[in-house]
Design a protein around this motif. Structure first.
Motif, PDB file in Angstrom:
ATOM      1  N   VAL A 217      -5.517  -9.454  -9.563  1.00 59.22           N
ATOM      2  CA  VAL A 217      -5.796  -8.620  -8.384  1.00 59.22           C
ATOM      3  C   VAL A 217      -4.499  -8.481  -7.600  1.00 59.22           C
ATOM      4  O   VAL A 217      -3.851  -9.478  -7.274  1.00 59.22           O
ATOM      5  CB  VAL A 217      -6.879  -9.245  -7.497  1.00 59.22           C
ATOM      6  CG1 VAL A 217      -6.983  -8.484  -6.176  1.00 59.22           C
ATOM      7  CG2 VAL A 217      -8.215  -9.253  -8.211  1.00 59.22           C
ATOM      8  N   THR A 218      -4.120  -7.253  -7.364  1.00 60.03           N
ATOM      9  CA  THR A 218      -2.885  -7.009  -6.618  1.00 60.03           C
ATOM     10  C   THR A 218      -3.239  -6.527  -5.222  1.00 60.03           C
ATOM     11  O   THR A 218      -4.055  -5.611  -5.074  1.00 60.03           O
ATOM     12  CB  THR A 218      -2.030  -5.926  -7.311  1.00 60.03           C
ATOM     13  OG1 THR A 218      -2.025  -6.184  -8.707  1.00 60.03           O
ATOM     14  CG2 THR A 218      -0.624  -5.916  -6.767  1.00 60.03           C
ATOM     15  N   PHE A 219      -2.641  -7.144  -4.237  1.00 65.02           N
ATOM     16  CA  PHE A 219      -2.883  -6.723  -2.857  1.00 65.02           C
ATOM     17  C   PHE A 219      -1.540  -6.403  -2.200  1.00 65.02           C
ATOM     18  O   PHE A 219      -0.714  -7.282  -1.997  1.00 65.02           O
ATOM     19  CB  PHE A 219      -3.607  -7.828  -2.077  1.00 65.02           C
ATOM     20  CG  PHE A 219      -3.758  -7.506  -0.612  1.00 65.02           C
ATOM     21  CD1 PHE A 219      -4.481  -6.390  -0.197  1.00 65.02           C
ATOM     22  CD2 PHE A 219      -3.145  -8.291   0.347  1.00 65.02           C
ATOM     23  CE1 PHE A 219      -4.595  -6.084   1.146  1.00 65.02           C
ATOM     24  CE2 PHE A 219      -3.264  -7.979   1.702  1.00 65.02           C
ATOM     25  CZ  PHE A 219      -3.990  -6.879   2.101  1.00 65.02           C
ATOM     26  N   HIS A 220      -1.345  -5.122  -1.917  1.00 66.22           N
ATOM     27  CA  HIS A 220      -0.092  -4.709  -1.279  1.00 66.22           C
ATOM     28  C   HIS A 220      -0.261  -4.776   0.237  1.00 66.22           C
ATOM     29  O   HIS A 220      -0.732  -3.831   0.865  1.00 66.22           O
ATOM     30  CB  HIS A 220       0.283  -3.295  -1.719  1.00 66.22           C
ATOM     31  CG  HIS A 220       0.651  -3.212  -3.171  1.00 66.22           C
ATOM     32  ND1 HIS A 220       1.828  -3.721  -3.653  1.00 66.22           N
ATOM     33  CD2 HIS A 220      -0.009  -2.699  -4.232  1.00 66.22           C
ATOM     34  CE1 HIS A 220       1.886  -3.518  -4.964  1.00 66.22           C
ATOM     35  NE2 HIS A 220       0.785  -2.898  -5.344  1.00 66.22           N
ATOM     36  N   HIS A 221       0.162  -5.900   0.808  1.00 63.61           N
ATOM     37  CA  HIS A 221       0.002  -6.111   2.252  1.00 63.61           C
ATOM     38  C   HIS A 221       0.791  -5.066   3.037  1.00 63.61           C
ATOM     39  O   HIS A 221       0.288  -4.486   4.003  1.00 63.61           O
ATOM     40  CB  HIS A 221       0.480  -7.521   2.613  1.00 63.61           C
ATOM     41  CG  HIS A 221       0.182  -7.924   4.017  1.00 63.61           C
ATOM     42  ND1 HIS A 221       0.952  -7.548   5.080  1.00 63.61           N
ATOM     43  CD2 HIS A 221      -0.830  -8.683   4.541  1.00 63.61           C
ATOM     44  CE1 HIS A 221       0.447  -8.054   6.201  1.00 63.61           C
ATOM     45  NE2 HIS A 221      -0.635  -8.743   5.892  1.00 63.61           N
ATOM     46  N   SER A 222       2.022  -4.799   2.599  1.00 63.09           N
ATOM     47  CA  SER A 222       2.870  -3.870   3.358  1.00 63.09           C
ATOM     48  C   SER A 222       2.282  -2.462   3.346  1.00 63.09           C
ATOM     49  O   SER A 222       2.430  -1.718   4.320  1.00 63.09           O
ATOM     50  CB  SER A 222       4.289  -3.867   2.799  1.00 63.09           C
ATOM     51  OG  SER A 222       4.260  -3.596   1.425  1.00 63.09           O
ATOM     52  N   ASP A 223       1.624  -2.070   2.218  1.00 63.60           N
ATOM     53  CA  ASP A 223       0.997  -0.752   2.183  1.00 63.60           C
ATOM     54  C   ASP A 223      -0.093  -0.651   3.245  1.00 63.60           C
ATOM     55  O   ASP A 223      -0.204   0.353   3.951  1.00 63.60           O
ATOM     56  CB  ASP A 223       0.347  -0.518   0.811  1.00 63.60           C
ATOM     57  CG  ASP A 223       1.349   0.075  -0.181  1.00 63.60           C
ATOM     58  OD1 ASP A 223       2.488   0.335   0.252  1.00 63.60           O
ATOM     59  OD2 ASP A 223       0.991   0.247  -1.348  1.00 63.60           O
ATOM     60  N   HIS A 224      -0.893  -1.714   3.350  1.00 71.61           N
ATOM     61  CA  HIS A 224      -1.986  -1.687   4.316  1.00 71.61           C
ATOM     62  C   HIS A 224      -1.475  -1.589   5.744  1.00 71.61           C
ATOM     63  O   HIS A 224      -2.085  -0.931   6.576  1.00 71.61           O
ATOM     64  CB  HIS A 224      -2.876  -2.933   4.155  1.00 71.61           C
ATOM     65  CG  HIS A 224      -3.782  -2.842   2.977  1.00 71.61           C
ATOM     66  ND1 HIS A 224      -3.335  -3.009   1.692  1.00 71.61           N
ATOM     67  CD2 HIS A 224      -5.113  -2.556   2.885  1.00 71.61           C
ATOM     68  CE1 HIS A 224      -4.351  -2.850   0.858  1.00 71.61           C
ATOM     69  NE2 HIS A 224      -5.444  -2.572   1.549  1.00 71.61           N
TER      70      HIS A 224
END
Lengths: 413, 310
Positions: A217-224
């Protein structure tokens, strides 16, 4: 005897205006506007207590160095008395407001010199004035012997920070202010609902899960934060300060907080593959994910412009007129696309050229005119194209009737 | 517009000229205004953030990177000098002891009270403004670069890369801002620490001495620029001897005063040229007299030969 009378009379005449002017000086003394200086002249009642020269003027008051009031600081203060966080925004121009963790610094100071590490003056009552009550923001308003507000702030911070870390980089405290008109970046003051100093979070987290087919699972914090414009509290709702601050330990790495609002709270209706995959996923790309390339005319738009409130996400239908309603009444400046419509074409309906209102497909002249192709193949249009590429961006090409210019201000129809 | 001060100055100058009195105006520039400005730079407050370098380049229209590019402290590895593209630079010197912090030193034109560059300039492209700045007019400059040789601090640089219209490059104390708009120089305005203080030179000197008096442990008892080279508009405060900071130990008289006293002494009352002419005259006359002797001797010889012959 007449001689004594004359002397007495003379002295009286000399003394009277002197007394009157002394009163005037006291009434109009500029220090009255300075905090904590209501009783001027100084303790001994002498001008020379504060002024070095005999005749101070407004331009050159020749003040003695305050020497931080000889450390006049009265009263005992607890850390909890002060504010938790101070947002310093009086001087924001090149940089965003600085969020100063007052409580954290007060706690550290309590281990050494206490409040007087920074606060060099308090009133007789023990009340501590704010910096700007004494240090004016405008340098021209203060005497040379006293730093103005900018200098006062920086000297306070840098005197210690340089000693401790030797780090003098501005972005330790500052973030550069966004260009006027640019989409507003992440607001660092919203963490758990209160202002907080900037937290540098990891850009991307990858999690290993137990799903055999799609374990990553990839979570792009900066995108959010930076792209989707989420506020910290949108996910970190209900976070306690203790989530990061464990007593006297340093804040833990900003990673893997188990108690964040789960992804499903927003993405609940998505299928599993939206988050789970075999490999880490690339960052969000509008063209790849949706098939609609934002470049060039929509690249500068904030997500909310098309999709509305992030908490009530809305999918546009793909009909340009859904947003560009003013196109209907001829308000659209077609010139921003690079093609200025000639008088013959100006009256056309959009769908006359853009069949089925499919604006992604570029119309060609020979859709309607057998002999013309725009822009590459017709000799007439070649002239225009050359002008567009080489000229000043705006020129009339009389043979085809089109005026051609470079696209201006792309992305802002 | 002629101000009252200018009028009085002109009138005074005219009266002096009429009276045949030599004034100091001739080569040393205008009489200095008692309220002339300067900058006090307190090295002990400087944190080496190099914002002044950025602001200077921005103001002077010189090439510069983004603001954050100036966070790079790697440049302190070498001692730098101002050049044609950076009119001011910060150099870092190691801390004296563990109790001190490293010292950051700002290097730029000091705007001498009696500038050697102005004295050397044959076309008055460089001028000492009565209000403090040493100004530069590129339209007058002929590119002789005498100023670069004359400067005791070796500050002026030259745009060698420009083949068509090279300029002498040095800090002009933001002459457009300070003289025309009454604003402080760009470096002073941006300095976050207010390590740079802009104001009248007299009051800056007072502030500097008050700081030394209040913190004798923090400063060396010397305001660099108070007397150096006859005094400068920029004044420096530091925690150590200034020669350790690559600031030259220069005499308290301006180099321009020395050269000008020789030059003006020789030409005083046109006496030098007259004496030279007189000397040449005497030599020529004595040479002429010798020729006469030789002619007479030759005549005598001739007469002798004729007598022998006979």
């Amino acid at each position: 005897m007449p001689r004594y009378l004359a002397i007495i009379l003379g002295l009286t005449l000399l003394a009277a205006p002197a007394a009157a002017s002394d009163q005037a000086v006291k009434e109009a003394h500029p220090h009255d506007r300075l905090h904590g200086h209501s009783e001027v002249p100084g303790a001994k009642g002498q001008c020379a207590d504060c002024h070095l020269c005999a005749e101070p003027t407004a331009e050159d008051p020749c003040m003695v160095s305050c020497a931080r009031h000889g450390g006049q600081f009265r009263g005992v203060h607890e850390v909890a008395e002060g504010p938790g966080v101070v947002v310093i925004d009086q001087l924001a121009a090149r940089y965003e407001p600085v969020v100063f963790a007052h409580e954290l610094h007060a706690s550290m100071a309590a281990m050494s010199g206490g409040c007087t590490n920074c606060h060099h003056y308090s009133e007789d009552s023990g009340a501590i004035p704010t910096c700007r009550q004494c240090h004016a923001a405008d340098r021209s308003e203060v005497d040379l012997s006293m730093p103005a507000l900018k200098g006062a702030y920086h000297r306070q911070c840098m005197n210690c920070h340089l000693d401790w870390s030797g780090d003098n980089s501005c972005d330790f405290c500052h973030r550069e202010a966004a260009e006027p008109g640019a989409p507003v970046a992440h607001d660092a003051t919203d963490i758990v609902g209160i202002p907080h100093p900037v937290i540098e979070a990891v850009a991307t987290y990858t999690y290993e899960t137990s799903h055999a087919d799609a374990p990553v699972v990839t979570f792009h914090h900066s995108d959010h934060v930076d792209v989707f414009g989420q506020q910290c509290v949108d996910c970190h709702r209900g976070d306690s300060c203790k989530s990061c601050h464990h007593g006297d330990q340093k804040p833990a790495e900003h990673a893997r907080l188990d108690h964040v609002t789960s992804c499903c709270a927003c993405h609940g209706e998505r299928d599993c593959n939206f988050c789970h995959g075999r490999e880490p996923m690339p960052r969000f790309d509008h063209a790849l994910s949706t098939g609609f390339d934002l470049a060039p005319y929509h690249a500068g738009r904030a997500c909310q412009d098309c999709h509305g409130d992030p908490r009530a996400f809305r999918y546009p239908s793909g009909d340009c007129a859904e947003c560009h309603i003013h196109w209907e009444d001829g308000g659209f400046d077609h010139g921003i696309t690079g093609l200025v419509l000639s008088a013959d074409h100006e009256e056309n309906d959009c769908s006359d050229c853009h069949v089925d209102l499919d604006f992604a497909r570029r119309p060609s002249c020979d859709d309607c005119h057998d002999d013309y192709r725009f822009p590459a193949e017709s000799p007439h249009c070649e002239i225009c194209l050359n002008l567009m590429n080489e000229g000043d961006g705006r020129a009339a090409a009389p043979s085809c009737g089109h005026e051609v210019r470079r696209p201006v201000n792309p992305g802002r129809p | 517009m002629v101000t009252r001060r200018d009028f009085i100055k002109c009138a005074g100058g005219a009266v002096a000229a009429l009276g045949g009195v030599e004034t100091a105006l001739a080569s040393t520039g205008p009489h200095l205004d008692p309220d002339r400005v300067g900058v006090l730079c307190d090295f002990t407050l400087c944190i080496g953030c190099r914002r002044c370098e950025f602001a200077c380049a921005e103001e002077a229209g010189l090439p510069h990177g983004e603001l954050r590019a100036y966070d790079d402290t790697g440049v302190f590895a070498a001692t730098r000098r101002p050049d044609a593209e950076s009119l001011t630079v910060i150099n870092r010197y190691p801390a004296l002891s563990a109790d001190h912090k490293p010292l950051d030193v700002k290097v730029n034109c000091l705007h001498c009270e009696h500038p050697a560059c102005v004295s050397a300039c044959p076309v008055t492209a460089l001028q000492k403004n009565a209000l403090g700045p040493v100004t530069y007019d590129p339209w007058r400059c002929i590119g002789c670069r005498y100023c670069m040789v004359a400067c005791p601090f070796q500050i002026p640089a030259y745009e060698y890369h420009d083949a068509t219209a090279p300029r002498v490059m040095k800090c002009t104390l933001c002459q457009d801002r300070t003289l025309e708009q009454g604003r402080p120089p760009a470096c002073v305005e941006i300095c976050p620490q207010e390590a740079l203080l802009y104001g009248s030179r007299a009051s800056l000197l007072r502030v500097a001495k008050a700081r030394i008096e209040a913190h004798p442990d923090r400063y060396v008892d010397h305001v660099y620029g108070e007397t150096e080279a006859g005094g400068t508009s920029w004044l420096y405060l530091a925690d150590r001897d200034f020669h350790q900071l690559d600031l030259p130990e220069v005499a308290s008289t301006s180099p321009a005063e020395v050269t000008e006293s020789i030059q003006h002494g020789i030409f005083k009352g046109f006496s030098g040229p007259l004496m030279l002419a007189a000397l040449v005259g005497v030599i020529l006359k004595s040479a002429g007299a010798c020729e006469k002797c030789e002619a007479e001797a030759a005549a005598r010889n001739e007469a002798g030969k004729e007598a022998d012959h006979e």
